[in-house]
Design an enzyme around this catalytic site. Structure first.
Site, PDB file in Angstrom:
ATOM      1  N   SER A 108      44.169  25.533  -6.796  1.00 32.72           N
ATOM      2  CA  SER A 108      43.254  26.356  -5.875  1.00 32.72           C
ATOM      3  C   SER A 108      42.120  25.735  -5.169  1.00 32.72           C
ATOM      4  O   SER A 108      41.642  24.800  -5.376  1.00 32.72           O
ATOM      5  CB  SER A 108      42.719  27.489  -6.664  1.00 32.72           C
ATOM      6  OG  SER A 108      41.705  28.249  -5.738  1.00 32.72           O
ATOM      7  N   TYR A 155      42.433  27.030   1.816  1.00 32.71           N
ATOM      8  CA  TYR A 155      41.794  28.445   2.722  1.00 32.71           C
ATOM      9  C   TYR A 155      41.278  27.447   4.006  1.00 32.71           C
ATOM     10  O   TYR A 155      40.383  26.708   3.637  1.00 32.71           O
ATOM     11  CB  TYR A 155      40.654  28.992   2.212  1.00 32.71           C
ATOM     12  CG  TYR A 155      41.302  30.207   1.280  1.00 32.71           C
ATOM     13  CD1 TYR A 155      41.902  31.289   1.969  1.00 32.71           C
ATOM     14  CD2 TYR A 155      41.216  30.197  -0.146  1.00 32.71           C
ATOM     15  CE1 TYR A 155      42.324  32.412   1.078  1.00 32.71           C
ATOM     16  CE2 TYR A 155      41.788  31.096  -0.875  1.00 32.71           C
ATOM     17  CZ  TYR A 155      42.112  32.278  -0.283  1.00 32.71           C
ATOM     18  OH  TYR A 155      42.872  33.200  -1.090  1.00 32.71           O
ATOM     19  N   PRO A 173      48.570  29.096  -6.850  1.00 32.70           N
ATOM     20  CA  PRO A 173      46.787  28.562  -6.822  1.00 32.70           C
ATOM     21  C   PRO A 173      46.419  29.921  -7.351  1.00 32.70           C
ATOM     22  O   PRO A 173      46.698  31.013  -6.753  1.00 32.70           O
ATOM     23  CB  PRO A 173      46.809  28.256  -5.332  1.00 32.70           C
ATOM     24  CG  PRO A 173      47.884  28.846  -4.560  1.00 32.70           C
ATOM     25  CD  PRO A 173      49.061  28.997  -5.688  1.00 32.70           C
ATOM     26  N   GLY A 193      51.233  33.408 -10.833  1.00 32.94           N
ATOM     27  CA  GLY A 193      49.834  33.574 -10.700  1.00 32.94           C
ATOM     28  C   GLY A 193      49.217  34.143 -12.055  1.00 32.94           C
ATOM     29  O   GLY A 193      48.459  33.204 -12.601  1.00 32.94           O
ATOM     30  N   GLY A 224      54.069  39.314  -8.490  1.00 33.33           N
ATOM     31  CA  GLY A 224      54.669  40.234  -9.632  1.00 33.33           C
ATOM     32  C   GLY A 224      55.480  39.770 -10.413  1.00 33.33           C
ATOM     33  O   GLY A 224      56.091  40.371 -11.216  1.00 33.33           O
ATOM     34  N   ASP A 244      55.865  34.712  -4.492  1.00 31.90           N
ATOM     35  CA  ASP A 244      55.155  34.945  -5.572  1.00 31.90           C
ATOM     36  C   ASP A 244      54.792  36.375  -5.460  1.00 31.90           C
ATOM     37  O   ASP A 244      55.455  37.190  -4.579  1.00 31.90           O
ATOM     38  CB  ASP A 244      53.957  33.991  -5.710  1.00 31.90           C
ATOM     39  CG  ASP A 244      53.102  34.417  -4.608  1.00 31.90           C
ATOM     40  OD1 ASP A 244      52.956  35.569  -4.098  1.00 31.90           O
ATOM     41  OD2 ASP A 244      52.012  33.506  -4.339  1.00 31.90           O
ATOM     42  N   SER A 278      54.703  36.271   0.246  1.00 31.49           N
ATOM     43  CA  SER A 278      53.475  36.713  -0.866  1.00 31.49           C
ATOM     44  C   SER A 278      52.623  37.736  -0.242  1.00 31.49           C
ATOM     45  O   SER A 278      52.378  37.850   1.088  1.00 31.49           O
ATOM     46  CB  SER A 278      52.634  35.460  -1.146  1.00 31.49           C
ATOM     47  OG  SER A 278      51.409  36.018  -1.815  1.00 31.49           O
ATOM     48  N   ARG A 312      46.611  41.557  -4.035  1.00 29.26           N
ATOM     49  CA  ARG A 312      44.998  41.442  -3.827  1.00 29.26           C
ATOM     50  C   ARG A 312      44.586  41.445  -2.649  1.00 29.26           C
ATOM     51  O   ARG A 312      43.461  41.530  -2.152  1.00 29.26           O
ATOM     52  CB  ARG A 312      44.711  40.321  -4.566  1.00 29.26           C
ATOM     53  CG  ARG A 312      44.954  40.146  -6.017  1.00 29.26           C
ATOM     54  CD  ARG A 312      44.973  38.832  -6.501  1.00 29.26           C
ATOM     55  NE  ARG A 312      43.656  38.137  -7.033  1.00 29.26           N
ATOM     56  CZ  ARG A 312      42.895  38.443  -7.967  1.00 29.26           C
ATOM     57  NH1 ARG A 312      43.597  39.423  -8.776  1.00 29.26           N
ATOM     58  NH2 ARG A 312      41.783  38.024  -8.154  1.00 29.26           N
ATOM     59  N   LYS A 328      51.386  30.277   3.290  1.00 29.09           N
ATOM     60  CA  LYS A 328      51.460  31.367   2.024  1.00 29.09           C
ATOM     61  C   LYS A 328      51.032  32.769   2.654  1.00 29.09           C
ATOM     62  O   LYS A 328      49.773  32.535   3.142  1.00 29.09           O
ATOM     63  CB  LYS A 328      50.912  30.854   0.813  1.00 29.09           C
ATOM     64  CG  LYS A 328      50.827  31.572  -0.376  1.00 29.09           C
ATOM     65  CD  LYS A 328      50.225  31.024  -1.484  1.00 29.09           C
ATOM     66  CE  LYS A 328      49.710  32.197  -2.946  1.00 29.09           C
ATOM     67  NZ  LYS A 328      48.593  32.874  -2.188  1.00 29.09           N
ATOM     68  N   HIS A 362      49.805  38.095  -2.026  1.00 25.64           N
ATOM     69  CA  HIS A 362      48.617  37.787  -2.760  1.00 25.64           C
ATOM     70  C   HIS A 362      48.621  38.331  -4.056  1.00 25.64           C
ATOM     71  O   HIS A 362      47.420  38.964  -4.513  1.00 25.64           O
ATOM     72  CB  HIS A 362      47.517  38.000  -1.796  1.00 25.64           C
ATOM     73  CG  HIS A 362      46.351  36.936  -2.261  1.00 25.64           C
ATOM     74  ND1 HIS A 362      46.076  35.854  -1.118  1.00 25.64           N
ATOM     75  CD2 HIS A 362      45.639  36.647  -2.920  1.00 25.64           C
ATOM     76  CE1 HIS A 362      45.177  34.893  -1.766  1.00 25.64           C
ATOM     77  NE2 HIS A 362      44.977  35.394  -2.898  1.00 25.64           N
ATOM     78  N   GLN A 417      46.160  23.808  -2.476  1.00 22.07           N
ATOM     79  CA  GLN A 417      45.787  25.000  -1.503  1.00 22.07           C
ATOM     80  C   GLN A 417      44.839  24.979  -0.672  1.00 22.07           C
ATOM     81  O   GLN A 417      43.454  24.527  -1.181  1.00 22.07           O
ATOM     82  CB  GLN A 417      45.903  26.278  -2.418  1.00 22.07           C
ATOM     83  CG  GLN A 417      45.674  27.482  -1.698  1.00 22.07           C
ATOM     84  CD  GLN A 417      44.714  28.617  -2.318  1.00 22.07           C
ATOM     85  OE1 GLN A 417      43.999  28.174  -3.033  1.00 22.07           O
ATOM     86  NE2 GLN A 417      44.847  29.731  -1.959  1.00 22.07           N
ATOM     87  N   ARG A 455      57.130  38.128 -13.615  1.00 19.40           N
ATOM     88  CA  ARG A 455      56.482  37.960 -15.125  1.00 19.40           C
ATOM     89  C   ARG A 455      57.753  37.467 -15.980  1.00 19.40           C
ATOM     90  O   ARG A 455      57.437  37.179 -17.059  1.00 19.40           O
ATOM     91  CB  ARG A 455      56.150  39.502 -15.559  1.00 19.40           C
ATOM     92  CG  ARG A 455      54.980  40.117 -14.826  1.00 19.40           C
ATOM     93  CD  ARG A 455      53.537  39.557 -14.891  1.00 19.40           C
ATOM     94  NE  ARG A 455      52.568  40.158 -14.386  1.00 19.40           N
ATOM     95  CZ  ARG A 455      52.258  39.888 -13.074  1.00 19.40           C
ATOM     96  NH1 ARG A 455      52.851  39.054 -12.416  1.00 19.40           N
ATOM     97  NH2 ARG A 455      51.607  40.913 -12.579  1.00 19.40           N
ATOM     98  N   THR A 460      46.860  29.395   2.771  1.00 15.26           N
ATOM     99  CA  THR A 460      46.878  30.796   2.518  1.00 15.26           C
ATOM    100  C   THR A 460      46.353  31.264   3.778  1.00 15.26           C
ATOM    101  O   THR A 460      45.446  31.057   4.328  1.00 15.26           O
ATOM    102  CB  THR A 460      46.049  30.999   1.382  1.00 15.26           C
ATOM    103  OG1 THR A 460      46.537  30.359  -0.006  1.00 15.26           O
ATOM    104  CG2 THR A 460      46.256  32.417   1.160  1.00 15.26           C
TER     105      THR A 460
END
Lengths: 401, 353
Positions: free
Chosen positions: A159, A182, A129, A350, A329, A327, A294, A299, A272, A296, A180, A331, A208
Site C-alpha cells: 500500500s 495514490y 494493497p 484485501g 468481496g 477485487d 474494483s 469503501r 485500480k 475498493h 500501489q 473470500r 488507485t
C-alpha cells in the site's frame, strides 16, 4: 476428637442420596448446562480465542480478528462507504454466478498457476494493497509479506499508506512485490516514490483512481462501542474546500495523469478502481498495461455495483488487449473461480490477509491464503478444470439482477 | 475428623458459592448495550446521516404523530446502482441548479409538510429558518400552522406555496392569491395520486389557478406519464412525481420507480421534481440521473425539526447536500448538467429478491 452434632443438611443427607450421588447429580446438571456447551463453540464466547488450526474458512479469521483487535482497528477493516450497500452487494453477487461443472469427469490433478504482466504465480491470487498494517499486528507489513511468501509465494501489493517502508519490506526477501500509488496532484511529486519502489524491485505499479470523496458512517453505527466522533464537516480546525462542507485532495484527477506517469514507470502500470467499460477503454487509450476492476471493497461510492457483476462487460470491452484483475468481496476459492471464468486474470484479496494478520500474524496470513488456494483447487477439480485455461465463461451461469 | 477442618456444611456452602462467581453465570448477564441508549437524544453534531435523525424524532414525538412520519418503503433505490466514471476533474464542483428561471444552491428543497406545529412548537417558522440556513427553498404546505407572511420573512432562499384542490375552489384560489402576494415563487397544486387521477382531476380549478397566477405552476402527485402529459398540455410549468409520502395507499409504486417512464414521456418539455423516500445524497443523484431537476425532501427535515428545531432541519438538508456533492465527485459529474442517465443502471431486482 469430638464428633460434632449433625446439622440439618447432614441429617437430610442421611435420609436422601449419598453425598457422592448428590455431587454426581450436581456435576451432571452442570455438564448438561447450555453454558458449558456454549463454551465448546469457539465463536460463542470471546473469552476463548480459537487456535489457528480451528479456522476452516477465510470468514473464521474475521471472528478472531474481532476478538483480538481494538474496536477501531477492527472497524477500519470492516467498514464500507455510507450505508454499506456495496459491501453487502459484493458478497451477494457470488450468488448470481453459479458454477456449472464441465460434463467431463472431475479433474484429478489441477494446475492453477498463471502469469500476470511478467509476475509468475502458483495461484491466480494476490494480496490487495491495504493501509497501515501496524494497526493489525506488531509485525506490520513484514508479517504480511512473510505470510504471503509462505503461502506459495503469493504476490503482495504494498500500500501507498504502508507502515513499513517499501525498501524494508523488499529487503526481507520473498515473493513478488507490486507497489500501489495514490497519485499526487503535482506530477513530479510522484517521481520519488515511484523511483524508490522501482529501485527496491517492485514488479508492477498499481495506481488507485477511485476514492475521490469517500465517506463512511460506521463510527456512528457503533457510537456506543467506540469513541464518539463528530461529523467531518464540523471537525474543528479543518477548513472546507468548497461550499459543500467537505475536503478532498483528489478532485483534480484526470486521465492525462497517466500520460505523465508512464515515462516514470519502467514496470507494468495498472489502474485500480474501474467499474465501467468506458473507463476500461480509456485505460487502454492512455497506455495502461492492466486494470483492476474494483469498488475498493465497498469503501468508496456506496451503491457502486459489485465488481463481479460488471466484470463480463469490462472483459468484453477490453477484448484481451490488457489483463483484467479484480477485487472486492472475494473470500472463497469458489469466488475466485467464478471471476476467472468470467475473464479475470487474477483476484486480489484485501480483507482476508488483513484478518489473517490481525489473528495470528504471518502464520495467519499464510493460513488464510492457503485456505482460499485450497478451496480454488477443490473447486477446479469439482468443476472439471485441470488448468485455468479450461475455466471459460461456459463454466458459470450468470443471473444478474 | 479434625476439629480445625471445614465442616461439611461450610464445604457445601463454599462449593455453592463457587458457581455464583463463575464466569458462566456472569456470561448470562444482560448483554452490553449497543447503539443509542434508550431515550437519549443524540447531540446534533454527532449525527452523520439523515437516517440517524429518525430515532431522536421518535423519542420527541407522540407515537400517533410519529407514525405519520415514520420511515416508509424505499427499496426502489436499491434497484439502482451507479456507473461511476473515474478521472474526471471535479475541482470546480458546482451543485447550482436553475429552476423556473431562478438559481438554487443545490437541487434539494424542503417539501410541503402539513401542520408542522405538531412536530415542533415553532412549526413552519422554525422549518423556514432551517431551510434558509441550508440555502434551500421551502415549499409551504396548504395546511400550515404559521401564516404565510411570517414564512416569507424567514425563507431567505425563497419559498413555494402548496394548494390542495377542494370544493369549488374559491377558497383555495383565495389562499393562492394570498401566498403569491406574500412572495411565493411557485405554486404547487397537489392531487392525491392513484389510478385514474387524470380523469378525476378538477381541471377547471387548475385552469383558474393558472389564469390567476403568473408564478410558475407545478402539479404535484403525478405517478404516470398520462397525467404528466395532461398537466403540461394544460399549462403546468413543472410536475412533482410523488405518491404523497407513500400514504395514499392506492399507489404502491414508488416515485423513483416511475420517474424514468415519466421523464421519457415528457422528454424535457417541463422540469420534473420528485419526492418520496429521499434520505441520502446518492438517492438525489439517482433521481437527477433519471431525469429529475430537483428533489423535495420531507421526512428528514421533519425528523430534524422534531428533534432539534430549526438547526436540525438545516443539518438534515445540509448532510444530504454534502453527500450529493461527494457522490457527484465520485461519479465524475462536476455539475448538475454533467449528471447523465449513463451514471446509473436500473436493475430488475433489488438485493435479496
Amino acid at each position: 476428637m469430638r464428633e460434632r452434632p449433625a446439622g440439618k443438611i447432614e441429617q437430610s443427607w442421611r435420609r436422601s442420596p449419598s453425598r457422592r450421588a448428590a455431587l454426581g447429580s450436581l456435576a451432571g446438571f452442570l455438564l448438561g448446562s447450555p453454558d458449558l456447551f456454549a463454551q465448546q463453540d469457539p465463536f460463542r464466547d470471546h473469552s476463548r480465542v480459537p487456535g489457528l488450526d480451528e479456522l476452516l474458512t477465510a470468514f473464521d479469521f474475521e471472528e478472531v480478528a474481532y476478538a483480538k483487535l481494538p474496536r477501531a482497528a477492527y472497524n477500519y477493516t470492516a467498514h464500507g462507504g455510507a450505508g454499506e450497500f456495496t459491501v453487502r452487494r459484493n458478497r451477494e453477487a457470488f450468488q448470481w454466478a453459479a458454477i456449472r461443472p464441465k460434463s467431463s469427469a472431475k479433474a484429478a490433478v489441477v494446475d492453477a498457476s498463471t502469469e500476470v504482466l511478467g509476475t509468475k504465480m502458483q495461484f491466480p491470487i494476490m494480496a490487495a494493497p491495504s493501509a497501515a498494517h501496524v494497526a493489525l499486528h506488531p509485525s506490520k507489513e513484514l508479517g504480511s509479506y512473510s505470510g504471503c511468501t509462505a503461502a506459495a509465494g503469493t504476490p503482495m501489493i504494498v500500500s501507498y499508506a504502508t507502515s513499513t517502508p517499501f525498501e524494508e519490506i523488499a529487503a526481507a526477501g520473498g515473493g513478488p512485490l507490486w507497489y500501489q500509488l495514490y497519485p499526487r496532484e503535482k506530477l513530479e511529486d510522484n517521481r520519488p516514490r515511484l523511483e524508490r519502489a522501482q529501485a527496491a524491485g517492485c514488479k508492477a505499479v498499481v495506481v488507485t483512481i477511485d476514492q475521490q470523496a469517500a465517506y463512511y458512517d460506521r463510527s456512528a453505527h457503533d457510537r456506543n462501542l467506540s469513541s464518539r466522533r463528530r461529523r467531518p464537516s464540523v471537525r474543528p480546525g479543518v477548513k472546507p474546500q468548497n461550499p459543500y462542507r467537505f475536503t478532498s485532495t483528489r478532485l483534480w484527477y484526470e486521465w492525462k495523469l497517466f500520460d505523465g506517469l508512464r515515462p516514470m514507470v519502467r514496470t507494468p502500470l495498472l489502474a485500480k478502481g474501474i467499474l465501467t467499460p468506458e473507463d476500461a477503454l480509456l485505460c487502454i487509450e492512455h497506455g495502461l498495461d492492466g486494470i483492476v476492476v474494483s469498488n475498493h471493497g465497498g469503501r468508496g461510492l456506496d451503491y457502486s455495483p459489485s465488481s463481479l457483476e460488471v466484470l463480463p462487460e469490462i472483459v468484453d470491452a477490453v477484448g484481451g488487449r490488457i489483463p483484467v484483475l479484480i477485487d472486492s468481496g472475494f473470500r472463497r476459492g469458489g469466488d475466485v473461480l467464478k471471476a476467472l471464468a468470467l475473464g479475470a486474470k487474477a483476484v486480489c484479496l484485501g480483507r482476508v490477509p488483513r484478518w489473517g494478520l490481525a489473528s495470528f500474524g504471518a502464520a495467519g496470513v499464510q493460513r488464510a491464503l492457503e485456505i482460499v488456494q485450497a478451496e480454488l483447487v477443490l473447486a477446479m477439480k469439482q468443476a472439471g478444470c485441470p488448468t485455468l485455461a479450461a475455466a471459460d465463461r461456459s463454466l458459470v451461469r450468470l443471473d444478474l439482477p | 475428623m479434625n476439629g480445625g477442618a471445614l465442616t461439611r456444611r461450610e464445604a457445601v456452602a463454599r462449593f455453592a458459592a463457587l458457581p455464583a462467581f463463575s464466569s458462566l453465570l456472569r456470561a448470562q448477564r444482560a448483554p452490553q448495550l449497543r447503539g443509542e441508549p434508550p431515550g437519549r437524544i443524540a447531540p446534533l453534531d454527532e449525527l452523520v446521516n439523515t437516517h440517524e435523525f429518525e430515532p431522536s424524532a421518535r423519542r420527541k414525538l407522540a407515537s400517533a404523530v410519529y407514525e405519520t412520519v415514520a420511515e416508509t418503503a424505499r427499496d426502489g433505490f436499491d434497484r439502482i446502482t451507479f456507473r461511476p466514471r473515474m478521472m474526471v476533474n471535479t475541482l470546480a464542483l458546482d451543485l447550482t441548479t436553475e429552476l423556473f428561471g431562478r438559481s438554487m444552491f443545490a437541487p434539494i428543497l424542503v417539501g410541503p409538510i402539513a401542520r408542522q406545529k405538531q412536530f415542533h412548537a415553532d412549526g413552519e417558522a422554525a422549518m423556514a429558518a432551517g431551510a434558509a440556513g441550508a440555502k434551500a427553498v421551502m415549499a409551504l404546505a396548504d395546511r400550515s400552522d404559521v401564516p404565510v407572511e411570517r414564512i416569507a420573512e424567514r425563507a431567505a432562499a425563497g419559498f413555494w406555496g402548496q394548494v390542495y384542490m377542494s370544493g369549488d375552489g374559491a377558497a383555495a384560489l383565495a389562499r393562492v392569491r394570498r401566498m403569491t402576494a406574500a412572495g411565493c415563487s411557485a405554486v404547487v397544486v397537489t392531487v392525491n395520486p392513484g389510478p385514474g387521477t387524470g380523469r378525476r382531476l378538477n381541471w377547471g380549478f387548475f385552469k383558474r389557478v393558472r389564469d390567476a397566477v403568473s408564478a410558475p405552476l407545478i402539479l404535484k402527485g403525478v405517478m404516470d406519464a398520462e397525467l404528466a402529459h395532461a398537466a403540461v398540455e394544460r399549462g403546468a410549468d413543472g410536475i412533482v412525481v410523488s405518491n404523497h409520502g407513500g400514504r395514499s395507499g392506492a399507489a404502491a409504486a414508488q416515485p423513483i420507480g416511475v420517474l424514468p417512464a415519466i421523464a421519457g414521456a415528457l422528454a424535457g418539455r417541463a422540469p420534473i421534481l420528485i419526492d418520496g423516500g429521499f434520505r441520502r445524497g446518492g438517492d438525489v443523484l439517482k433521481a437527477l440521473a433519471l431525469g429529475a431537476s430537483a428533489v423535495l425532501v420531507c421526512r428528514p427535515a421533519v425528523w430534524g425539526l422534531a428533534a432539534y428545531g430549526a438547526a436540525g432541519a438545516r443539518t438534515a438538508i445540509e448532510l444530504m447536500q454534502t453527500e450529493l456533492a461527494r457522490d457527484m465527485a465520485m461519479c465524475g459529474a462536476v455539475n448538475i448538467a454533467a449528471i447523465r442517465p449513463e451514471h446509473v443502471r436500473i436493475h430488475r431486482r433489488a438485493p435479496g429478491e
